[in-house]
Design a protein around this motif. Sequence first.
Motif, mmCIF file in Angstrom:
data_model
loop_
_atom_site.group_PDB
_atom_site.id
_atom_site.type_symbol
_atom_site.label_atom_id
_atom_site.label_comp_id
_atom_site.label_asym_id
_atom_site.label_seq_id
_atom_site.Cartn_x
_atom_site.Cartn_y
_atom_site.Cartn_z
ATOM 1 N N LEU A 22 22.997 19.153 -1.501
ATOM 2 C CA LEU A 22 21.977 19.472 -2.503
ATOM 3 C C LEU A 22 20.598 19.065 -2.027
ATOM 4 C CD1 LEU A 22 23.945 18.408 -5.706
ATOM 5 C CD2 LEU A 22 23.446 20.744 -4.951
ATOM 6 N N GLN A 23 20.514 17.938 -1.353
ATOM 7 C CA GLN A 23 19.235 17.496 -0.801
ATOM 8 C C GLN A 23 18.698 18.521 0.207
ATOM 9 O OE1 GLN A 23 19.433 13.690 1.150
ATOM 10 N NE2 GLN A 23 17.487 13.961 2.194
ATOM 11 N N ASP A 24 19.598 19.096 1.001
ATOM 12 C CA ASP A 24 19.211 20.081 2.017
ATOM 13 C C ASP A 24 19.077 21.489 1.443
ATOM 14 O OD1 ASP A 24 19.292 18.037 3.859
ATOM 15 O OD2 ASP A 24 21.318 18.513 4.570
ATOM 16 N N ARG A 25 19.325 21.622 0.149
ATOM 17 C CA ARG A 25 19.287 22.922 -0.517
ATOM 18 C C ARG A 25 20.297 23.897 0.098
ATOM 19 N NH1 ARG A 25 17.187 22.359 -5.457
ATOM 20 N NH2 ARG A 25 15.373 21.003 -5.397
ATOM 21 N N ASP A 26 21.400 23.360 0.561
ATOM 22 C CA ASP A 26 22.470 24.177 1.125
ATOM 23 C C ASP A 26 23.465 24.486 0.007
ATOM 24 O OD1 ASP A 26 24.506 25.359 2.543
ATOM 25 O OD2 ASP A 26 24.535 23.860 4.144
ATOM 26 N N MET A 27 23.165 25.523 -0.772
ATOM 27 C CA MET A 27 23.976 25.844 -1.934
ATOM 28 C C MET A 27 25.371 26.345 -1.547
ATOM 29 S SD MET A 27 22.348 24.965 -4.590
ATOM 30 C CE MET A 27 21.395 23.664 -3.815
ATOM 31 N N SER A 56 18.782 16.241 -7.903
ATOM 32 C CA SER A 56 19.639 17.411 -8.125
ATOM 33 C C SER A 56 21.100 16.990 -8.299
ATOM 34 C CB SER A 56 19.516 18.384 -6.953
ATOM 35 O OG SER A 56 18.216 18.932 -6.885
ATOM 36 N N LEU A 103 18.630 24.096 -10.363
ATOM 37 C CA LEU A 103 18.519 22.665 -10.095
ATOM 38 C C LEU A 103 17.089 22.277 -9.754
ATOM 39 C CD1 LEU A 103 21.719 22.081 -7.934
ATOM 40 C CD2 LEU A 103 21.366 21.483 -10.333
ATOM 41 N N LEU A 105 25.417 24.890 -10.620
ATOM 42 C CA LEU A 105 24.445 24.815 -9.538
ATOM 43 C C LEU A 105 23.157 25.595 -9.831
ATOM 44 C CD1 LEU A 105 26.800 25.257 -6.442
ATOM 45 C CD2 LEU A 105 25.775 23.141 -7.298
ATOM 46 N N HIS A 106 23.100 26.267 -10.959
ATOM 47 C CA HIS A 106 21.943 27.119 -11.259
ATOM 48 C C HIS A 106 20.732 26.303 -11.726
ATOM 49 C CE1 HIS A 106 19.643 30.603 -12.522
ATOM 50 N NE2 HIS A 106 19.471 30.030 -13.706
#
Length: 281
Positions: A249-254, A211, A280, A277-278
């Motif tokens: 991004l690895q943690d999906r913490d947008m 990502s 990913l 960021l859309h």
Amino acid sequence: MEARAAQQSLEIRELPRMGTMNPYRFIPTTPRKTRNTTVSTSFCFQGGASFDTLPPMRHYPVSLSLENKRCLLVGGGSVGCRKLATLLECNPSEVLVLETGEACTLLCELHRHPAVRLEQREFRESDLDGRFLAIIATCDRELNARITELCKVRGILCNVVDAPDHGDFIVPAHVSLGDLVVTVSTSGQSPALARAIRQDLQEYLALRYESFLTVMGRLRPLVLEQSSCTRDNTELFRNLVSSDLAKALQDRDMEQARSLLVTLLPAALHPVIDEVLHGLP
């Protein structure tokens, strides 16, 4: 008056010896000034070492562009098909495939690619005409040796699958994640270990960087368009890489990722952050 030659001292630190790994590390120091504009640089080795004592690398690490190049693959078995699939990822203009036996299912599928020209016949010397690269993947050692010698005479890069030391290059294990390509080579000491390392890297890199690489790829043209200052752009990209953005991004913490981009990017690029960021992977 003769000019004083500037010397560049190289510190050699011995590293743990493992197989053919180079056991020396060179650290250049600041050269002394000279009165003359013509500077002759010599090399001083601490500890009495010399170039003659340094074990050379087995292969030069390089990535080849096959864009619009004409290639040759002799042997269309299972190994040859894997080589062909990798070649086709690099957009050659043509890959001539020579296979004397019956074409396997995978070869038939790859034959559908517009760049593949499959001919079920024996090799002819004229098959090398205009070729940039050749991969030899037959079980006939005499034929392999003959093609290798012909390639050397013509200056054609050659890879021999079952005897890599006889050719000009090896094809290392590699990990591909979009535009990120990481290769792994043990210089022929253990292909099995290279494959194992590749599998470990595949899992690690996909989790941590897939990502992030997409985001960096989207940001790069926007940053370059917004600023023409190379130094500023370089600093910005380095700050992005050294930040916690990859972890977010690895943690999906947008939310955290968005906050970091707001902090690091110039205000002119803030309106495009949500788009960057859309969707990913």
